[in-house]
Motif scaffolding. Structure first.
Motif, short mmCIF file in Angstrom:
data_model
loop_
_atom_site.label_atom_id
_atom_site.label_comp_id
_atom_site.label_asym_id
_atom_site.label_seq_id
_atom_site.Cartn_x
_atom_site.Cartn_y
_atom_site.Cartn_z
N GLY A 77 49.79 37.10 40.13
CA GLY A 77 48.49 37.77 40.48
C GLY A 77 47.64 36.36 40.87
N ARG A 78 46.43 36.92 41.19
CA ARG A 78 45.55 35.74 41.23
C ARG A 78 45.27 34.87 39.96
NH1 ARG A 78 40.16 37.62 43.51
NH2 ARG A 78 40.74 39.73 42.75
N ALA A 79 45.18 33.63 40.23
CA ALA A 79 44.75 32.78 39.24
C ALA A 79 43.48 32.89 38.72
CB ALA A 79 45.37 31.37 39.81
N VAL A 80 42.99 33.70 37.87
CA VAL A 80 41.55 33.72 37.66
C VAL A 80 41.52 34.30 36.11
CG1 VAL A 80 40.45 34.24 39.82
CG2 VAL A 80 41.31 36.26 38.37
N PRO A 81 40.86 33.87 35.13
CA PRO A 81 40.88 34.15 33.71
C PRO A 81 41.01 35.71 33.52
CG PRO A 81 39.36 32.59 34.04
CD PRO A 81 39.62 33.06 35.53
N ARG A 82 40.17 36.57 34.28
CA ARG A 82 40.31 37.96 33.95
C ARG A 82 41.71 38.72 33.91
NH1 ARG A 82 40.68 42.30 37.30
NH2 ARG A 82 40.20 41.72 39.42
N LYS A 83 42.42 38.18 34.67
CA LYS A 83 43.88 38.46 34.75
C LYS A 83 44.61 38.56 33.49
CE LYS A 83 43.71 39.82 39.23
NZ LYS A 83 44.13 41.23 39.49
N GLY A 84 44.13 37.65 32.62
CA GLY A 84 44.76 37.89 31.02
C GLY A 84 46.19 37.05 30.91
N VAL A 85 46.56 36.22 31.83
CA VAL A 85 47.87 35.40 31.63
C VAL A 85 47.49 34.71 30.40
CG1 VAL A 85 49.39 33.69 32.67
CG2 VAL A 85 48.21 35.36 34.19
N GLU A 86 46.60 34.23 30.11
CA GLU A 86 46.32 33.51 28.64
C GLU A 86 46.78 34.11 27.51
OE1 GLU A 86 42.99 31.83 25.62
OE2 GLU A 86 42.43 32.17 27.82
N THR A 87 46.57 35.44 27.53
CA THR A 87 47.04 36.44 26.44
C THR A 87 48.49 36.34 26.35
OG1 THR A 87 45.04 37.82 26.75
CG2 THR A 87 46.84 38.90 25.41
N ALA A 134 63.95 40.01 39.48
CA ALA A 134 64.83 39.01 38.69
C ALA A 134 64.43 39.18 37.26
CB ALA A 134 64.38 37.75 39.22
N ALA A 135 63.27 39.63 36.99
CA ALA A 135 62.53 39.88 35.43
C ALA A 135 63.02 40.89 34.85
CB ALA A 135 61.14 39.94 35.73
N ASP A 136 63.23 40.78 33.35
CA ASP A 136 63.51 41.80 32.40
C ASP A 136 62.45 42.49 32.32
OD1 ASP A 136 66.17 40.98 31.15
OD2 ASP A 136 65.00 38.98 31.49
N ALA A 137 60.89 42.12 32.43
CA ALA A 137 59.86 42.86 32.51
C ALA A 137 58.63 42.19 33.01
CB ALA A 137 59.27 43.20 31.06
N VAL A 138 57.89 42.88 33.72
CA VAL A 138 56.61 42.35 34.42
C VAL A 138 55.54 42.73 33.45
CG1 VAL A 138 54.80 42.62 36.16
CG2 VAL A 138 57.43 42.52 36.73
N VAL A 139 54.76 41.44 33.10
CA VAL A 139 53.46 41.74 32.11
C VAL A 139 52.22 41.42 32.95
CG1 VAL A 139 52.64 40.95 29.86
CG2 VAL A 139 54.94 40.58 30.37
#
Length: 406
Positions: A220-230, A288-293
């Motif tokens: 997704g877009r590289a912005v904090p609200r997308k929650g990748v930090e979590t 290719a992924a086992d799961a998308v988060v």
């Protein structure tokens, strides 16, 4: 029908993945194409961002993109465009006075303002889709919200004055009711997915040796609200799993911040940043992924879970917005509270430890995506709303006029 699709900042011609180019661009492009395939004549109006852009571009059979001269012919952040919406609306009014469309479908609140202004003199009925609501954004981002201060009030006006509002999920309907939008004018039609491209069958990207542990994908877009930090922080609770992060570029601040967090939590060796990817490459990555988060703080709809499901990949998503409609917990994937590292870590650990469960979720996910989220069905339901609006205005015959440039 002659349909005017108004999308002031999200052009169907834009490359998806930039700061202001995402799901709305995909939605407008796919919906316009699907409507045209059903015999409708679609004109997409978007703001001119370059002096060398042609006035009109043939986007697909039956779909023309018109670049509206409103403000300087340069790329501007969408939050800076409000001042130019009166010019946009006046330009539309002149165009529609000369050749009125049967119906206009505006996308995002500023397009709604411009379309309503143009319709005052032309009596063109307006159907509106918000894609995101300012009140929700302000609630979750607080001082980080860069939206114009007029946004919430303007959205209330659009919600009350449009002839119909198409919400993309049930959660949005609740928000619209709080804005006192007339419930009788609100219809729920989800975003769609390209079922020809996003399918379980097809090549899978090379994300490393399959015997090196499970692979998770965040895209997704590289912005904090997308929650990748979590998700990065949750890796501590998911031994041996690798997280592939797609989106953003090395020079952007968010990927650099996320890498610092990965080092801080001791998981940097299990996080791979692959940068921005083309739309054409996304299905292979998901396969290719086992799961998308996908665990954003909030999400108006959320196209990523739907695309992953269509590829037969289980989804672990935050329980927000459209995710509540698309992801069926315990059937196609799992839902977790947003920003809850422990809950996400537990969900991922338990899911990845059960290959049979992964397979069952993937199969059910693909079946669910095919059952009601193809763009053909979305276009049919949207056209039915247009026809309903025309009929309510005593103009049902307009739905069957001959084609021509809108």
């Amino acid at each position: 029908m002659k349909i005017a699709m108004v999308s002031e900042h999200a052009s169907p011609l834009a490359t998806v993945g930039g700061a202001d180019a995402g799901g709305q661009n995909v939605h407008v492009a796919a919906l316009s194409r699907a409507l045209a395939e059903r015999g409708h004549d679609v004109t997409v109006y978007t703001r001119r961002e370059c002096p060398f852009q042609p006035s009109e571009v043939a986007f697909a059979p039956g779909v023309t993109v018109v670049h509206v001269p409103a403000g300087p012919a340069v790329t501007l952040p969408k939050d800076d465009l409000l001042a130019w919406m009166p010019d946009f609306g006046r330009w539309l009014a002149r165009r529609w006075e000369a050749a009125p469309p049967d119906v206009a479908h505006s996308h995002f609140w500023m397009s709604g303002l411009a379309s309503l202004a143009a319709a005052r003199d032309t009596a063109v009925p307006i159907v509106h889709t918000f894609h995101a609501l300012g009140a929700v954004k302000r609630r979750h981002q607080g001082k980080a919200d860069t939206s114009p201060r007029e946004r919430v009030g303007a959205e209330t006006l659009v919600a009350r004055q449009a002839d119909a509002v198409i919400a993309t999920c049930a959660d949005e309907v609740a928000e619209l009711v709080r804005m006192r939008a007339p419930e009788r004018a609100v219809r729920v039609i989800p975003c769609g997915v390209d079922l020809a491209a996003f399918t379980p069958d097809g090549p899978a990207a090379d994300l490393g040796p399959r015997d090196s542990g499970p692979v998770l994908l965040a895209i997704g877009r590289a912005v904090p609200r997308k929650g990748v930090e979590t998700t990065i922080r949750a890796l501590r609770h998911v031994p041996d799993a690798t997280l592939v992060v797609a989106g953003g570029s090395p020079g952007e601040p968010e990927p650099a911040r996320l890498m610092r967090i990965a080092r801080m939590y001791g998981v940097a060796d299990r996080v791979r940043f692959i940068g921005r990817v083309t739309r054409e490459d996304v299905p292979a990555l998901m396969r290719a992924a086992d799961a998308v988060v996908t665990v954003p703080w909030y999400e108006p709809f959320g196209i990523v879970p739907l695309e992953a499901m269509a590829c037969g990949t289980p989804v672990v998503a935050s329980a927000v917005g459209g995710h509540l409609d698309t992801v069926v917990p315990g059937v196609t994937g799992l839902l977790v509270p947003p920003r809850d590292v422990a809950a996400l870590g537990q969900a991922l650990r338990e899911l990845l430890a059960d290959p049979a469960r992964l397979g069952a979720y993937g199969a059910a996910a693909a079946a669910r995506a095919r059952s009601g989220y193809g763009w053909d069905e979305v276009a049919d339901r949207t056209a039915a709303v247009y026809a309903e609006v025309l009929a309510s205005q005593g103009s049902a015959a307009g739905a069957f006029r001959g084609t021509g440039a809108a």
